[in-house]
Design an enzyme around this catalytic site. Structure first.
Site, short mmCIF file in Angstrom:
data_model
loop_
_atom_site.label_atom_id
_atom_site.label_comp_id
_atom_site.label_asym_id
_atom_site.label_seq_id
_atom_site.Cartn_x
_atom_site.Cartn_y
_atom_site.Cartn_z
N ILE A 97 3.66 -0.32 -2.96
CA ILE A 97 2.99 -0.66 -1.71
C ILE A 97 3.98 -0.92 -0.58
O ILE A 97 3.72 -0.56 0.57
CB ILE A 97 2.03 -1.87 -1.88
CG1 ILE A 97 1.20 -2.08 -0.62
CG2 ILE A 97 2.79 -3.13 -2.27
CD1 ILE A 97 0.44 -0.87 -0.14
N GLU A 174 -3.34 -6.06 -4.90
CA GLU A 174 -3.35 -7.18 -5.83
C GLU A 174 -2.18 -7.09 -6.80
O GLU A 174 -1.62 -6.03 -7.03
CB GLU A 174 -4.67 -7.24 -6.61
CG GLU A 174 -5.20 -5.90 -7.10
CD GLU A 174 -4.33 -5.18 -8.10
OE1 GLU A 174 -3.76 -5.86 -8.99
OE2 GLU A 174 -4.22 -3.95 -8.01
N GLY A 315 -2.63 0.41 -8.35
CA GLY A 315 -3.13 -0.77 -7.65
C GLY A 315 -2.21 -1.10 -6.48
O GLY A 315 -1.66 -0.21 -5.83
N GLU A 316 -2.08 -2.40 -6.18
CA GLU A 316 -1.20 -2.90 -5.11
C GLU A 316 -1.68 -2.56 -3.70
O GLU A 316 -1.04 -2.92 -2.73
CB GLU A 316 0.24 -2.38 -5.27
CG GLU A 316 0.91 -2.68 -6.59
CD GLU A 316 2.28 -2.02 -6.69
OE1 GLU A 316 2.78 -1.47 -5.68
OE2 GLU A 316 2.86 -2.04 -7.79
N GLY A 317 -2.76 -1.81 -3.57
CA GLY A 317 -3.17 -1.32 -2.26
C GLY A 317 -2.59 0.04 -1.94
O GLY A 317 -2.74 0.53 -0.81
#
Length: 356
Positions: A97, A174, A315-317
């Site tokens: 991210i 997240e 994930g992580e955006g």
């Protein structure tokens, strides 16, 4: 005394400008509907902003981290210290991210909602910690209702602060080892889908590990049961980062911001938000469909249309960050692409099929 319900004033999108927006998009110099989903994105954003001139301001990814007590039951193959280590990494604009936020010129915040670690000021992780990780929900609820409400209030406060600084488009990422377990249970409970269709490999479980994870989560549901109220479902089976993100999503919709949804964990927070306030979807764009098995079912349940399908499961955006340039393209199309009248080109809007 009963806990006072947390409320948001989320308005359904107005139809006042619908025809003007359709006219503007359909009369660009192109065959009717030929820019497909890009046209639908522009139309949705126009309805959110109630303008045919669109604007994206200070786009921000809020990365929220927390630990999970359910990890004590062996539901993740990864050591829990990865949560705090990665949080430090993200705060320095590292990881996936950090890379994509920098590449696509997105602002980024790193938020501690409940990491089992004490960050120093030098770590540049903002402190919204409720407690050092959620409880093991195979034994007891992950959060008390007071803690869950406070996490949601924190998420709302974070978004309000960004909005007051001029941000009108937001995404969440997240970090939390084990957080596919709460996300899977939330999905099963809120979508009424059998748990075995919701549980996947997470960060790398083999077939035996997936079966163990499924057994642990089924036992937790048997112990605590099903709740009619999505807030109590979140408190029992969720996580501190998921609750914080849920509150942030709802506040973004209340403030008429564009919300770009990410992957499996973030979508579990959106499911809770949607169960509380269905109108939240008016303000939501689905950035991608992830490779985590249950994600496509979540999106289908909410009738979403993901922009990308790249087999992502980080994930992580990261999915939201990757989709942002396409949203920018939709805005540029709306604002700058010539119309038939402007370009003195024969109007072909009576031929073809609109996608709006």
């Amino acid at each position: 005394m009963a806990l006072e319900k947390l409320t948001f004033n989320i308005q359904p999108l107005s139809n006042d400008l619908n025809e003007a927006l359709k006219f503007e998009i359909n009369h660009k110099t192109k065959p009717l509907g030929s820019l497909g989903q890009l046209e639908r994105i522009a139309y949705q954003l126009g309805r959110i902003q109630q303008s045919v001139q669109l604007r994206l301001s200070k786009p921000t990814v809020v990365l929220v981290g927390a630990d999970h007590g359910i990890c004590a039951q062996g539901v993740s193959p990864c050591p829990q210290e990865l949560t705090w280590q990665q949080m430090k990494n993200f705060a320095k604009k590292g990881g996936g991210i950090g890379l994509f936020a920098n590449l696509y010129k997105l602002d980024m915040l790193t938020i501690d909602a409940g990491v089992d670690y004490h960050f120093s000021k030098e770590d540049k992780v903002e402190d919204y910690k409720i407690r050092n990780g959620s409880r093991d929900f195979s034994i007891e609820p992950a959060m008390t209702t007071v803690e869950c409400r406070q996490a949601m209030e924190n998420g709302a406060a974070i978004v309000s602060k960004l909005y007051n600084k001029g941000c009108n488009v937001i995404a969440f990422g997240e970090m939390g080892i084990g957080n596919t377990s709460p996300a899977s249970v939330l999905m099963s409970q809120l979508c009424n889908i059998p748990l075995d269709a919701c549980v996947g490999a997470g960060s790398g479980l083999d077939a035996t590990g997936i079966q163990h994870k499924l057994k642990v989560l089924n036992a937790a549901i048997s112990k605590h049961g099903t709740f009619e109220d999505p807030f109590h479902t979140l408190a029992c089976y969720g996580g501190l980062e998921i609750a914080t993100i849920c509150g942030g999503i709802l506040k973004a919709a209340e403030l008429k911001m564009l919300y770009i949804n990410d992957g499996f964990i973030i979508t579990s927070a959106l499911l809770v938000a949607h169960a509380m306030y269905p109108e939240v979807l008016d303000y939501t764009i689905f950035s991608h469909q992830s490779n985590e098995g249950g994600h496509k079912h979540m999106i289908s349940y909410m009738k979403g249309e993901p922009i990308l399908n790249l087999d992502l499961r980080l994930g992580e955006g990261t999915g939201a960050a990757m989709a942002y340039p396409i949203i920018q393209g939709a805005v540029e199309m709306m604002n700058k692409m010539t119309t038939f009248t402007q370009a003195n080109v024969t109007d072909t809007t009576k031929k073809g099929i609109t996608v709006l």
